[in-house]
Design an enzyme around this catalytic site. Structure first.
Site, PDB file in Angstrom:
ATOM      1  N   LEU A   1       0.733  -1.223  -0.373  1.00  0.00           N
ATOM      2  CA  LEU A   1      -0.091   0.049  -0.094  1.00  0.00           C
ATOM      3  C   LEU A   1       0.824   1.783   0.200  1.00  0.00           C
ATOM      4  O   LEU A   1       2.156   1.156   0.469  1.00  0.00           O
ATOM      5  CB  LEU A   1      -0.982  -0.161   1.189  1.00  0.00           C
ATOM      6  CG  LEU A   1      -2.148  -1.031   1.511  1.00  0.00           C
ATOM      7  CD1 LEU A   1      -2.680  -1.136   2.691  1.00  0.00           C
ATOM      8  CD2 LEU A   1      -2.695  -1.524   0.361  1.00  0.00           C
ATOM      9  N   ASP A   2       0.683   2.197  -0.721  1.00  0.00           N
ATOM     10  CA  ASP A   2       1.180   3.714  -0.770  1.00  0.00           C
ATOM     11  C   ASP A   2       1.295   4.404   1.002  1.00  0.00           C
ATOM     12  O   ASP A   2       0.254   3.539   1.752  1.00  0.00           O
ATOM     13  CB  ASP A   2       0.372   4.436  -0.935  1.00  0.00           C
ATOM     14  CG  ASP A   2       0.279   3.960  -3.005  1.00  0.00           C
ATOM     15  OD1 ASP A   2       1.045   3.401  -3.516  1.00  0.00           O
ATOM     16  OD2 ASP A   2      -0.021   5.188  -3.704  1.00  0.00           O
ATOM     17  N   LYS A   3       2.186   5.321   0.813  1.00  0.00           N
ATOM     18  CA  LYS A   3       2.576   4.967   1.931  1.00  0.00           C
ATOM     19  C   LYS A   3       1.579   5.845   3.351  1.00  0.00           C
ATOM     20  O   LYS A   3       1.181   6.000   4.439  1.00  0.00           O
ATOM     21  CB  LYS A   3       3.894   6.289   2.348  1.00  0.00           C
ATOM     22  CG  LYS A   3       4.813   7.045   3.565  1.00  0.00           C
ATOM     23  CD  LYS A   3       5.843   7.937   3.402  1.00  0.00           C
ATOM     24  CE  LYS A   3       5.990   8.611   4.810  1.00  0.00           C
ATOM     25  NZ  LYS A   3       6.911   9.371   4.542  1.00  0.00           N
TER      26      LYS A   3
END
Length: 305
Positions: free
Chosen positions: A143-145
């Site tokens: 998942l993105d940050k």
């Protein structure tokens, strides 16, 4: 070009860990770029960073600045023990562990952070409970940050390999919730486009179909429409970098708080209002992971604040 033949001694290691250990001067960022550009291949095919090596595999490394081969095998690092303890375990059994990723935590090491990652927190959690799977445990996706929500890690080599192979197939459905700008005339739609990375702007963009651009498919449904924004459920049918964020921006309904792709109005949100809230497994009855079909993985109560 450097060719490396994998023997039984090195099989069941992930590609990234093996090569960073094999070469003295191969940095994490250089490895990631080489894999992305196809400069590192396994059995003459493009690969992924977390591919698990098998006996007999052949790795081909094409790098202009050839890194030095390590004279001695580096010791296995226990740096993951320096990661923070905070970890919200949503579900766990002998094969997988599902955690709720907080905003701001990266999944895997990058140039700015190598220790406190979600993957390392999972390893530390397993180590502290004397679960020997900590030695191989690895996330099966990212998942993105600043995206929150459910992340799945495997606790056995064969589980990680299987989930990696099937993650972007119909066997695993991924659902997200997000707040999107504007009023939706179409309450439900499947979006299909092609995406590429714009080096100049340093972001993903929609483009025409060609041999380089990657196809993305995103299904959305309006859950609740407000006057200026809406709560949207996303079914991610392909899994490309920033796919949801780019697709929703492209149709004129960017995600609130997504300052990279939303230049219209973020209503004070500083981070993307995007959450991986539900995962469904749909394995055939004969599949060894069929039991996961009955596990309900869904976050019920959460806030974008």
């Amino acid at each position: 070009m450097t060719k490396i033949k994998i023997t039984k001694e090195n099989c069941n290691k992930d590609l990234k860990s093996f090569l960073l250990n094999f070469f003295d001067e191969l940095s994490n960022s250089a490895f990631n770029k080489a894999v992305k550009n196809g400069d590192i291949k396994v059995n003459n095919k493009k690969t992924v960073w977390n591919y698990f090596l098998k006996d007999g595999d052949e790795i081909s490394v094409f790098l202009r600045n050839k890194p030095k081969i390590a004279k001695k095998t580096k010791k296995v690092s226990n740096e993951f023990l320096n990661a923070k303890d905070e970890l919200k375990v949503f579900y766990e059994d002998e094969n997988i562990i599902v955690v709720n990723k907080p905003r701001g935590l990266i999944c895997q090491p990058d140039m700015n952070e190598k220790i406190d990652t979600l993957n390392n927190r999972i390893k530390k959690y397993l180590f502290n409970k004397k679960d020997q799977s900590y030695t191989v445990a690895n996330l099966c996706h990212r998942l993105d940050k600043y995206t929150t929500g459910l992340c799945v890690a495997g606790k056995k080599i064969e589980i990680i390999r299987e989930l990696n192979n099937l993650w972007n197939t119909s066997n695993i459905e991924k659902f997200y919730l997000c707040l999107c700008l504007g009023y939706f005339q179409e309450r439900q739609k499947v979006l299909e486009n092609f995406i590429y990375f714009n080096e100049k702007n340093q972001k993903m963009e929609i483009d025409l179909k060609n041999e380089f651009n990657k196809k993305i498919i995103t299904s959305y449904k309006v859950i609740k429409q407000e006057k200026l924004y809406a709560l949207i459920e996303i079914n991610l049918l392909t899994g490309k970098k920033h796919q949801i964020r780019v697709h929703m921006s492209y149709i004129g309904h960017p995600i609130l708080g997504d300052t990279k792709y939303n230049k219209i109005n973020n209503f004070g949100f500083k981070f993307p209002c995007l959450c991986s809230y539900k995962i469904k497994f749909k394995f055939d009855k004969k599949h060894f992971l069929h039991y996961l079909n009955n596990i309900k993985l869904e976050i019920k109560n959460f806030s974008f604040k």
